[in-house]
Design an enzyme around this catalytic site. Structure first.
Site, short mmCIF file in Angstrom:
data_model
loop_
_atom_site.label_atom_id
_atom_site.label_comp_id
_atom_site.label_asym_id
_atom_site.label_seq_id
_atom_site.Cartn_x
_atom_site.Cartn_y
_atom_site.Cartn_z
CG ASP A 62 -75.91 68.97 27.51
OD1 ASP A 62 -75.95 69.24 29.04
OD2 ASP A 62 -74.83 67.70 27.33
CD GLN A 78 -79.18 67.81 23.95
OE1 GLN A 78 -79.08 66.25 24.69
NE2 GLN A 78 -79.00 67.68 23.36
CD GLU A 240 -71.65 63.01 30.70
OE1 GLU A 240 -72.87 61.82 30.15
OE2 GLU A 240 -72.06 63.55 31.71
#
Length: 575
Positions: A62, A78, A240
């Site tokens: 991400d 990430q 999410e």
């Protein structure tokens, strides 16, 4: 978090048990503990992209908290510093003045305190009064709860904001009062209201209902949960990486997240852990009661509008105050095998940053690569006014076709031969699977064959197909990588999306494809429909790749203009 089910993906919580070396994580994906910290001894660059963002080695997923601050773009993402599968996640940090050429810095956030000792997961950045940035992110605490933490730059005089401090009063938001502690993550950029309160939402679920839980704060430290979510949708599962922001109904400028008033609509996006793709709706924000109400122009059940109908997940937008635009970033994961990722020493790329605008019909968004990408354009080849007859093709030669930016405008002189549209065709992806590039049609399929071998044993087809409905014509856009590689065992999904254009009135369709070795990123009808695919040719590699325009429909089509640029590699890239 990837759109591809076979890959080891971003683990979305704890509550897990070890079995045969694989950790099962509730609501999410396999975590390969034995491979998390296997360093890449040799990095295989055969499929590495050249103008998309990716580090030289290891796993990324991400984009976190992208922001523009004092003339510098910050990309946090990430990252596993020790291996090519998910694990050991930190917030890697790169900076840029143009979002194309990047300078890598040391990680900004990494597990170091009790409130994030088991993980530093996704979040967002907000610029506070006094021009002070703050990062909100999800940490995993010793009880494996997902909690929300805050971090501030250590030194605001450092133009790159290299170091970040996590106060000991974290977490600032904990999963209490019935919130599922394993489904409570990814805080959004906050917005400020006239009542003096900051607001943000956090992705969650209640049974099968996905939701954006709202919190309010006066000081950005002490947060109180609202009585009701900003919005929720039954049957969508865990939300999410939610995103919530306004877009202007007129003009081509972006809008700051805290703007409110006439001339705005709102976007609410969720990344669906259940299906591994995203969807968004357009609607209205009722500020007095803190409710988002979709306008009903698209489905609010996960089957409606998407930023991208392909390999694209965990996206995040930010407001670029320097150029007054809303910019979208997203992650495209690999679609080869986990062992392939380990062997090549890397996994995951970021898509090219896109400007996001509201379409003039106010029914959907338009996305387009940022203008800065054009600085990488090199050698140009062009074609004008070329008819592609039924069953015909035209090779576009003279550039390196594995690293190209291609824009083509098609003209349709007649729609009489368009196939009849069946009202049962409600899923564009399934229709593209049914009618791939090799299935002859009436008007279409026509488009591009990217990353093709000389004899077209390998090809990734990007194309349109036109159908005749009861009252109007229906345009379909597809990515068909089913012949993208002769390598066995690859995941080669066909993707598709409807194209919301009046093809009968205009008689034209445009296509832009960014081709970068193992990715084809396409924008149909000036960015109304976008699709991304990851592919791994065995023949059409590097200088052996070819590019064709093709038409497999009964009706001839005309290329009114085609421009294809060979793309240069940015000066700096990755970490």
């Amino acid at each position: 978090m990837a759109i591809l089910s076979r890959i080891s993906l971003l683990a979305a919580v704890a509550l897990c048990c070890l079995r045969n070396g694989v950790v099962d994580v509730e609501g999410s994906h396999d975590v390969y503990q034995e491979l998390m910290s296997v360093p890449a001894e040799v990095v295989d660059n055969k499929y590495r992209t050249q103008f998309h963002f990716q580090p030289p080695r290891n796993w990324i997923n991400d984009p976190n908290g992208p922001m523009y601050y004092n003339g510098i773009y910050h990309l946090f993402y990430q990252y596993n510093p020790y291996g090519a599968v998910w694990g050991n996640i930190v917030w890697a940090h790169s900076v840029s003045t143009d979002m194309i050429n990047w300078k890598a810095l040391e990680p900004a956030i990494y597990p170091s305190k009790p409130f994030d000792v088991n993980g530093c997961w996704s979040g967002s950045a907000t610029i506070l009064p006094g021009n002070k940035p703050a990062i909100l992110y999800t940490g995993i605490d010793p009880q494996n709860r997902q909690v929300q933490n805050i971090a501030f730059p250590k030194n605001l005089s450092d133009p790159y904001l290299r170091e970040w401090v996590k106060p000991d009063y974290n977490p600032i938001i904990a999963p209490v009062n019935g919130i599922n502690a394993s489904a409570f993550r990814d805080p959004t950029t906050a917005w400020h209201g006239p009542d003096g309160h900051w607001r943000l939402v956090i992705g969650s679920k209640r049974k099968h209902r996905g939701m954006a839980i709202m919190y309010r704060s006066r000081d950005f430290i002490h947060w109180i949960r609202a009585k009701h979510p900003l919005h929720s949708a039954n049957g969508t599962g865990m939300w999410e990486c939610p995103d919530f922001y306004p877009v202007a109904t007129q003009g081509k400028l972006g809008v700051d997240t805290s703007e409110y008033g006439a001339g705005l609509k709102y976007v609410l996006k969720a990344s669906l852990d259940l299906t591994r793709y995203e969807y968004y709706t357009l609607g209205y924000y009722l500020r007095d009661v803190d409710k988002y109400v979709p306008d009903g122009t698209s489905a609010d059940d996960g089957s409606g509008l998407r930023y991208d109908y392909g390999n694209f997940y965990a996206s995040k937008t930010f407001y670029d105050a320097g150029k007054k635009r809303r910019v979208l970033l997203g992650w495209s994961n690999e679609s080869d095998s986990r062992q392939d990722d380990v062997s090549k020493g890397w996994a995951g790329i970021q898509i090219i940053p896109r400007v996001v605008l509201l379409d003039s019909n106010e029914r959907q968004l338009i996305q387009w690569p940022i203008k800065e990408l054009e600085t990488l354009r090199g050698k140009l080849v062009s074609v004008q006014k070329k008819k592609i007859k039924s069953g015909g093709s035209l090779e576009i030669s003279g550039i390196m076709a594995s690293q190209a930016d291609v824009e083509v405008a098609f003209e349709l002189s007649s729609l009489e031969k368009a196939e009849l549209f069946d009202a049962s065709w409600t899923d564009p992806q399934k229709l593209c699977e049914l009618k791939g590039a090799d299935v002859k049609g009436g008007v279409g399929p026509f488009g591009l064959l990217a990353l093709a071998s000389a004899n077209r044993q390998e090809q990734t087809a990007v194309f349109f197909r036109i159908f005749k409905g009861l009252n109007s014509f229906v345009a379909l856009m597809c990515h068909d990588p089913s012949k993208s590689s002769l390598r066995p065992g690859l995941y080669k999904p066909i993707y598709g999306g409807w194209v919301d254009v009046d093809i009968q009135k205009n008689g034209k369709l445009s296509l832009r494809s960014l081709i970068d070795h193992s990715v084809v990123e396409s924008f149909g009808a000036e960015g109304r429909t976008c699709i991304t695919s990851r592919v791994y040719p065995s023949l059409a590699v590097g200088n052996a790749a070819h590019l064709f325009v093709f038409n497999n429909g009964e009706e001839d089509v005309k290329v009114s203009e085609l421009k294809a640029w060979e793309m240069r590699k940015p000066l700096m890239n990755g970490i």
